[in-house]
Motif scaffolding. Structure first.
Motif: not given
Length: 557
Positions: A231-241
């Protein structure tokens, strides 16, 4: 009509959110030039280094936290249920129930970190440490800190749920009958009481399981960072520029949804297997007197978890007042309210947003929940609160699986980044909890009250206002306090739907937790914990004041 209104409010964003996450997971996202369906996002996801570790971490921490919380909660209730009634448990566990997950995680970090309060209390006189040791006690590679953090929140929740279920079972009579036949207290609990209770807490337990394997805010503070849980991995990618990350992020979010659904399905199969084994074990007989020490040991572990939870909240308070605190001092060498004064201006806007969202969503959820339950009464529908209903879907679906899609929906509606949109997102989770908390007391109300009022000429609406609501004032206030606390704790909905423009105490606390000044983080986390705690205490106090001369209605019965 109420069902249609609630279905539209809850169903549209969840369905649209899942759809607008599923399409990018297969390459369709026109805003970034994705016009054709493809499995490339899935290939990119499975090619990610460390994905297997992320999956293992996700499953192991979620399952371990759920199983441990269930065992400790049952053991604790088995040992102390006679001395801890439901009314007393509300007040005792209120601080832990009210504290948002992120605040508890931050407090636990302050407590068990290499420079944390626990080590300070025994250094240097016991450990010999004059500087913090190089040991990974948080963000450890096994996820142990995350499991402990989840336990701090899940154990009090399950205790309240189990104690509420026990009120609907003749526990004392069954315990006396079992003891009269020579069975030990523990074996009567395991063979007789626990199966009856488990049927009533199945839905809350599934909610705990789904949350544990998909939590983001606690995992950002306590879980390993490289690789992190899924879930954190997906979150980081969603927040990535880097917009090229959006499609693999959507694939990871859908994989998280599949994991949650699959795990709940496996848990359900495990229940059936356990039921057969339990029936065989019960038919074998056996007095089980030797199980008593094990029960007491598990109950003692439960007490330790609760003490650790209260210690985490205390660590937040101490750090928010510390002006100078060097390792290995057990307490700050200088105390001050200066951090509170210096941060007052910066806290004003997140505090106002948090209060507005929590008040609006909890009141709206309460009104609709009362309307929902009253409509069921008038239609003579007697559905137990713990039976699955579509309104609980938001609690079983991982937030990361549909929040990106919900963000796409509000962007298309032109309301992204507004307080109204964030309130809508919060409502998805507030309403099910309010309904779940209020349904059992509502269904338990003796129908003869309403019949007597009707016989005296009272209309259904008048009966609701003048009879039902006053009698149910305490559970109504507690349900609204639960809704208030759920809203205050929301992190992903505020971040995604708010588009970073609706700052709340939750988003600010998590943003600063990984590298900010501990004193500032402490102030944010304490404030975030105080708001729902005040709501809980008010919910417990108001009935005592309003019904001071009516013991049963005041909650002192």
């Amino acid at each position: 009509m109420i069902a249609i209104i609630v279905g539209a409010i809850l169903g549209v964003p969840i369905a649209a959110g899942l759809l607008f996450t599923l399409l990018p997971a297969f390459g369709y996202l026109p805003s970034i030039d994705g016009h054709a369906l493809t499995v490339k996002p899935w290939r990119d996801l499975f090619a990610t280094p460390g994905l297997a570790t992320s999956l293992r971490l996700t499953l192991s921490t979620g399952v371990a936290a759920t199983v441990l919380a269930l065992i400790l909660a049952f053991s604790f209730c088995a040992v102390v249920h006679r001395r801890m009634q439901k009314g007393g448990a509300d007040g005792l566990l209120a601080p832990l129930l009210a504290a948002p997950h992120a605040a508890v995680a931050i407090g636990l970090g302050f407590l068990i970190a290499p420079s944390g309060w626990l080590l300070r209390l025994v250094s240097p006189w016991l450990t010999g440490f004059t500087v913090p040791p190089d040991v990974a006690t948080i963000q450890d590679p096994w996820g142990a800190a995350l499991v402990v953090g989840l336990l701090l929140k899940e154990l009090p929740f399950l205790l309240i749920v189990i104690l509420a279920a026990l009120n609907q079972i003749p526990v004392e009579q069954q315990m006396r009958a079992g003891r009269a036949l020579g069975y030990g207290q523990g074996i009567v609990w395991v063979k007789v009481i626990a199966p009856q209770v488990y049927r009533q807490i199945r839905l809350p337990l599934y909610v705990v399981l789904a949350f544990s394997i998909s939590v983001v805010d606690m995992a950002l503070v306590l879980a390993p960072t490289n690789p992190p849980p899924l879930a954190v991995l997906a979150f980081r990618w969603f927040m990535s520029p880097d917009i090229a990350r959006y499609m693999p992020a959507a694939a990871a979010a859908i994989l998280q949804l599949l994991l949650a659904a699959g795990l709940i399905g496996l848990w359900r199969l495990g229940e059936q297997g356990a039921a057969r084994i339990g029936l065989w074990w019960t038919m074998r007989g056996g007095r089980g007197l030797a199980s008593e020490p094990g029960l007491r040991f598990a109950a003692a572990l439960g007490v330790i978890v609760l003490v650790l939870g209260f210690g985490s909240l205390a660590a937040l308070a101490v750090w928010s007042l510390a002006w100078q605190w060097s390792f290995p001092d057990a307490l700050p060498s200088a105390w001050s309210l200066g951090i509170w004064r210096h941060q007052a201006h910066a806290l004003l806007w997140p505090l106002a947003n948090t209060l507005s969202l929590a008040t609006l969503t909890s009141l709206a959820a309460l009104v609709l929940a009362i309307a929902w339950l009253e409509a069921e009464d008038r239609a003579v529908i007697r559905r137990p609160a713990t039976v699955f209903h579509p309104v609980y879907i938001a609690l079983l679906v991982p937030q990361i699986a549909f929040m990106f899609g919900a963000q796409v929906l509000v962007v298309r509606l032109g309301i992204d980044g507004t307080l109204l949109a964030v309130a809508w997102a919060h409502f998805l989770f507030v309403f099910p909890y309010v309904l779940l908390a209020l349904a059992d007391p509502w269904k338990a109300l003796d129908p003869r009250y309403a019949r007597s009022a009707a016989a005296l000429g009272s209309s259904p609406t008048s009966t609701l206002v003048r009879v039902k609501l006053p009698i149910l004032l305490r559970p109504i206030l507690l349900a609204s306090a639960i809704g208030f606390a759920v809203s205050v704790a929301q992190y992903l909905p505020s971040l995604f739907v708010g588009g970073g423009r609706v700052a709340t105490l939750a988003t600010e606390a998590v943003a600063l937790a990984s590298g900010g000044d501990r004193r500032i983080v402490g102030v944010l986390a304490v404030l975030q914990s105080l708001l729902p705690l005040v709501a809980y205490l008010a919910a417990l106090a108001v009935p005592r004041i309003v019904f001071a001369d009516r013991r049963a209605l005041s909650g002192r019965a």
